[in-house]
Design an enzyme around this catalytic site. Structure first.
Site, PDB file in Angstrom:
ATOM      1  N   VAL A  44      38.813  34.725  37.458  1.00 25.01           N
ATOM      2  CA  VAL A  44      37.794  35.777  37.345  1.00 25.01           C
ATOM      3  C   VAL A  44      36.564  35.240  36.613  1.00 25.01           C
ATOM      4  CG1 VAL A  44      37.295  38.070  36.424  1.00 25.01           C
ATOM      5  CG2 VAL A  44      39.535  37.607  37.442  1.00 25.01           C
ATOM      6  N   CYS A  45      36.798  34.489  35.549  1.00 23.89           N
ATOM      7  CA  CYS A  45      35.688  33.907  34.782  1.00 23.89           C
ATOM      8  C   CYS A  45      34.837  33.002  35.659  1.00 23.89           C
ATOM      9  CB  CYS A  45      36.217  33.109  33.588  1.00 23.89           C
ATOM     10  SG  CYS A  45      37.210  34.069  32.441  1.00 23.89           S
ATOM     11  N   THR A  46      35.468  32.264  36.538  1.00 22.51           N
ATOM     12  CA  THR A  46      34.727  31.360  37.434  1.00 22.51           C
ATOM     13  C   THR A  46      33.754  32.159  38.299  1.00 22.51           C
ATOM     14  OG1 THR A  46      36.571  29.817  37.446  1.00 22.51           O
ATOM     15  CG2 THR A  46      35.002  29.636  39.266  1.00 22.51           C
ATOM     16  N   LEU A  49      30.780  33.624  36.044  1.00 23.27           N
ATOM     17  CA  LEU A  49      29.740  32.673  35.628  1.00 23.27           C
ATOM     18  C   LEU A  49      28.884  32.234  36.808  1.00 23.27           C
ATOM     19  CD1 LEU A  49      31.577  32.677  32.996  1.00 23.27           C
ATOM     20  CD2 LEU A  49      30.340  30.569  32.519  1.00 23.27           C
TER      21      LEU A  49
END
Ligand code: BEZ
Length: 211
Positions: A44-46, A49
């Site tokens: 999810v972070c990928t 960002l």
């Protein structure tokens, strides 16, 4: 006590993917978005960002500097950035703070151990040019944020900083806004020459004044 709206955003020195920064100095006269994500090399972070990097022209147009943070190292951020570019088709074009000793994360209350053990949750702080906190949001690790919503809030904050209006439900840039109830009708006629629609004495809608 947790940081609240109107508090001064705490200043700090930190290592980032763009070198060492002092936060307030780095912000200068800009607005700022400081956001945390739980962990590098996670799905999810990928996506978050990559998408935020795609919005850089939108942040620049609004005079907003964006900076990310997790409790990973700058070396990890740099390594992960290659994956973000590969999978999201976008180079990471804003600095990421490496905070392995959790100094900044603790200063901003970004670690919520009952939700996520010793990692930062998905916090967002919008900071005004006066270095005051204008908005905080906190999402759990399992829910990616909507960065279009963050742009929408910045539009509202920048508008309401300059005009005596507020923005109604689901407002987006260009939509009608609400005249502050404290302004008498006679004064409102002068301040809002495009006119206004009175639904109730406390609910008066006028076209966005700076358009
Ligand atoms: C993610 O970015 O997918 C993630 C990170 C930490 C915990 C759960 C999800």
């Amino acid at each position: 006590m947790a940081l609240q709206l109107g508090d001064e955003a705490p200043d700090f020195e930190a290592e980032t993917t763009d070198g060492t920064i002092r936060f307030h100095e780095w912000l200068g006269d800009s607005w700022g978005v400081l956001f945390s994500h739980p962990k590098d090399f996670t799905p999810v972070c990928t996506t978050e960002l990559g998408y935020t990097a795609k919005l850089k022209p939108d942040f620049d147009r609004r005079n907003v500097k964006v900076i990310g943070l997790s409790v990973d190292t700058v070396a990890d951020h740099n390594e992960w950035a290659k994956d973000i570019e590969e999978t999201q088709g976008q180079e990471v074009n804003f600095p990421m703070i490496g905070d392995p000793d959790k100094k900044v994360a603790e200063l901003y209350g970004m670690i919520h151990p009952k939700s996520l053990d010793s990692l930062t949750v998905r916090s967002v702080f919008i900071i005004g040019p006066d270095k005051k906190i204008k908005l905080t949001i906190t999402y759990p690790a399992s829910t990616g944020r909507n960065f279009d919503e963050i742009l929408r809030v910045i539009d509202s904050l920048q508008l309401t900083a300059n005009y005596q209006v507020s923005t109604p439900v689901n407002w987006v840039y260009g939509g009608d806004v609400v005249i502050a109830p404290s302004i008498p009708d006679e004064e409102a006629k002068v301040k809002f020459p495009k006119g206004f629609n009175t639904l109730k004495p406390y609910l008066r809608l006028t076209p966005q004044p700076n358009k």
